[in-house]
Design an enzyme around this catalytic site. Structure first.
Site, PDB file in Angstrom:
ATOM      1  N   ASN A   1     -10.926 -21.786 -14.889  1.00 37.19           N
ATOM      2  CA  ASN A   1     -10.185 -22.094 -13.670  1.00 37.19           C
ATOM      3  C   ASN A   1     -10.768 -21.261 -12.523  1.00 37.19           C
ATOM      4  O   ASN A   1     -10.482 -20.081 -12.407  1.00 37.19           O
ATOM      5  CB  ASN A   1      -8.694 -21.758 -13.898  1.00 37.19           C
ATOM      6  CG  ASN A   1      -7.840 -22.049 -12.681  1.00 37.19           C
ATOM      7  OD1 ASN A   1      -8.301 -22.666 -11.727  1.00 37.19           O
ATOM      8  ND2 ASN A   1      -6.593 -21.609 -12.716  1.00 37.19           N
ATOM      9  N   TRP A   2     -11.589 -21.915 -11.708  1.00 39.32           N
ATOM     10  CA  TRP A   2     -12.291 -21.172 -10.649  1.00 39.32           C
ATOM     11  C   TRP A   2     -11.394 -20.883  -9.449  1.00 39.32           C
ATOM     12  O   TRP A   2     -11.800 -20.151  -8.536  1.00 39.32           O
ATOM     13  CB  TRP A   2     -13.532 -21.946 -10.193  1.00 39.32           C
ATOM     14  CG  TRP A   2     -14.643 -21.953 -11.211  1.00 39.32           C
ATOM     15  CD1 TRP A   2     -14.687 -21.216 -12.371  1.00 39.32           C
ATOM     16  CD2 TRP A   2     -15.851 -22.708 -11.173  1.00 39.32           C
ATOM     17  NE1 TRP A   2     -15.860 -21.476 -13.058  1.00 39.32           N
ATOM     18  CE2 TRP A   2     -16.588 -22.389 -12.341  1.00 39.32           C
ATOM     19  CE3 TRP A   2     -16.397 -23.633 -10.274  1.00 39.32           C
ATOM     20  CZ2 TRP A   2     -17.829 -22.958 -12.614  1.00 39.32           C
ATOM     21  CZ3 TRP A   2     -17.632 -24.196 -10.543  1.00 39.32           C
ATOM     22  CH2 TRP A   2     -18.338 -23.861 -11.705  1.00 39.32           C
TER      23      TRP A   2
ATOM     24  N   GLU B   1       0.586 -20.377  -9.810  1.00 39.56           N
ATOM     25  CA  GLU B   1       0.252 -20.210  -8.384  1.00 39.56           C
ATOM     26  C   GLU B   1       0.682 -21.437  -7.585  1.00 39.56           C
ATOM     27  O   GLU B   1       1.109 -21.318  -6.437  1.00 39.56           O
ATOM     28  CB  GLU B   1      -1.258 -19.925  -8.228  1.00 39.56           C
ATOM     29  CG  GLU B   1      -1.575 -18.502  -8.673  1.00 39.56           C
ATOM     30  CD  GLU B   1      -3.001 -18.279  -9.157  1.00 39.56           C
ATOM     31  OE1 GLU B   1      -3.878 -19.114  -8.900  1.00 39.56           O
ATOM     32  OE2 GLU B   1      -3.218 -17.238  -9.827  1.00 39.56           O
TER      33      GLU B   1
ATOM     34  N   GLY C   1      -9.436 -17.379 -15.783  1.00 36.88           N
ATOM     35  CA  GLY C   1      -9.613 -17.351 -14.334  1.00 36.88           C
ATOM     36  C   GLY C   1     -10.774 -16.456 -13.956  1.00 36.88           C
ATOM     37  O   GLY C   1     -11.944 -16.843 -14.031  1.00 36.88           O
ATOM     38  N   GLY C   2     -10.450 -15.202 -13.583  1.00 35.60           N
ATOM     39  CA  GLY C   2     -11.452 -14.246 -13.088  1.00 35.60           C
ATOM     40  C   GLY C   2     -12.724 -14.184 -13.927  1.00 35.60           C
ATOM     41  O   GLY C   2     -13.839 -14.245 -13.377  1.00 35.60           O
TER      42      GLY C   2
HETATM   43  P1  PGA Z   1      -6.985 -14.753 -15.034  1.00 36.05           P
HETATM   44  O1  PGA Z   1      -6.354 -16.142 -14.532  1.00 36.05           O
HETATM   45  O2  PGA Z   1      -7.856 -15.075 -16.232  1.00 36.05           O
HETATM   46  O3  PGA Z   1      -7.794 -14.259 -13.860  1.00 36.05           O
HETATM   47  O4  PGA Z   1      -5.862 -13.868 -15.396  1.00 36.05           O
HETATM   48  C1  PGA Z   1      -5.896 -17.097 -15.440  1.00 36.05           C
HETATM   49  C2  PGA Z   1      -5.284 -18.258 -14.720  1.00 36.05           C
HETATM   50  O5  PGA Z   1      -4.624 -18.053 -13.693  1.00 36.05           O
HETATM   51  O6  PGA Z   1      -5.429 -19.412 -15.143  1.00 36.05           O
END
Ligand code: PGA
Length: 249
Positions: A4-5, A94, A230-231
């Site tokens: 997930n960019w 989010e 994500g990150g």
């Molecule tokens: P993260 O994000 O790996 O940066 O914690 C995960 C996400 O929000 O899908």
């Protein structure tokens, strides 16, 4: 593995990321891993083109809950399909928090996605306050139940559910093995109680501060089928390493 960019990168950095990922996938023989990349909407078409004939699949981070028409700024499920998406992420915390998306809108988005043949990755998970007040199970059930009903059930054969505790996202503080195990076993039970076939065909992912350091122990948990990242997915070396580790488990 789902990358997930979010709202990161620019044309140049995204093209570089894809180029590095493609090289790693071919070099390290990762073609058998199911990897889905979720770029920002505006780069979807470029990523779909750049990814070429690799096994990497493309998805969008969101879709509109309406089919078409006077929705300024909206992007429909059909448009996503048109530019090469196979998946769409729905209900990320989010989106729920920053855009005030409720379960009703998420259900409408799911309906639109299924109508055009997009596969859904639905995110659920509790906030820290909800966890501290003992509401984990209640939150999971409340977020899951509205999306599974007689209308959607026949089309949910390839559903992906991502359990992402809100407090673990981007915090460098992943949920513990026990916390993940508990939540995922409850999710599986809810699915089983609705429909045994649904439970068997649904893949459950964990998301929230997944890195190359904790992926092995997370994937070793019984109910975990994959991860939403994500990150750590923004660095091709780290993401490829995560995929390599996943391949061995
Ligand atoms: P993260 O994000 O790996 O940066 O914690 C995960 C996400 O929000 O899908």
């Amino acid at each position: 593995m789902v990358a997930n960019w979010k709202m990161n990168g620019d044309l140049q950095s995204i093209e570089r990321l894809i180029c590095d990922l493609k090289r790693d996938f071919l070099d390290k023989d990762l073609e058998s891993e199911r990897v889905i990349i979720l770029p920002p909407h505006v780069y979807l078409q470029i990523v779909a083109k750049d990814i070429g004939s690799t096994s990497i699949l493309i998805g969008a981070q969101d879709t509109d809950e309406r089919e078409s028409g006077s929705v300024t700024g909206g992007v429909s499920a059909k448009m996503l399909r048109d530019v090469g998406c196979e998946y769409v992420l729905l209900g990320h915390s989010e989106r729920r928090n920053l855009f005030d998306e409720g379960d009703g809108a998420i259900f409408q988005k799911l309906t639109q996605a299924l109508k055009v043949g997009l596969k859904a990755i639905v995110c659920i998970g509790e906030s820290l306050e909800q966890r501290n007040s003992g509401q984990v199970l209640e939150v999971i059930s409340n977020q899951l139940e509205p999306i599974i009903n007689q209308e959607t059930l026949p089309q949910l054969e390839e559903l992906l559910i991502a359990y992402e505790p809100v407090w673990a996202i981007g915090s460098n503080k992943s949920a513990t093995i026990q916390q993940i195990g508990y939540a995922l076993s409850k999710i599986r039970k809810i699915l089983r109680d609705v429909d045994i076939n649904l439970s068997e065909s649904t893949k459950i992912l964990y998301g929230g501060s997944v890195t190359e350091k904790n992926i092995a122990e997370i994937l070793a948990i019984d109910e975990v089928d994959g991860a939403l990242i994500g990150g750590a997915s923004l660095d091709s070396k780290i993401f490829s390493k995560i995929c390599r580790i996943a391949k061995t488990i």
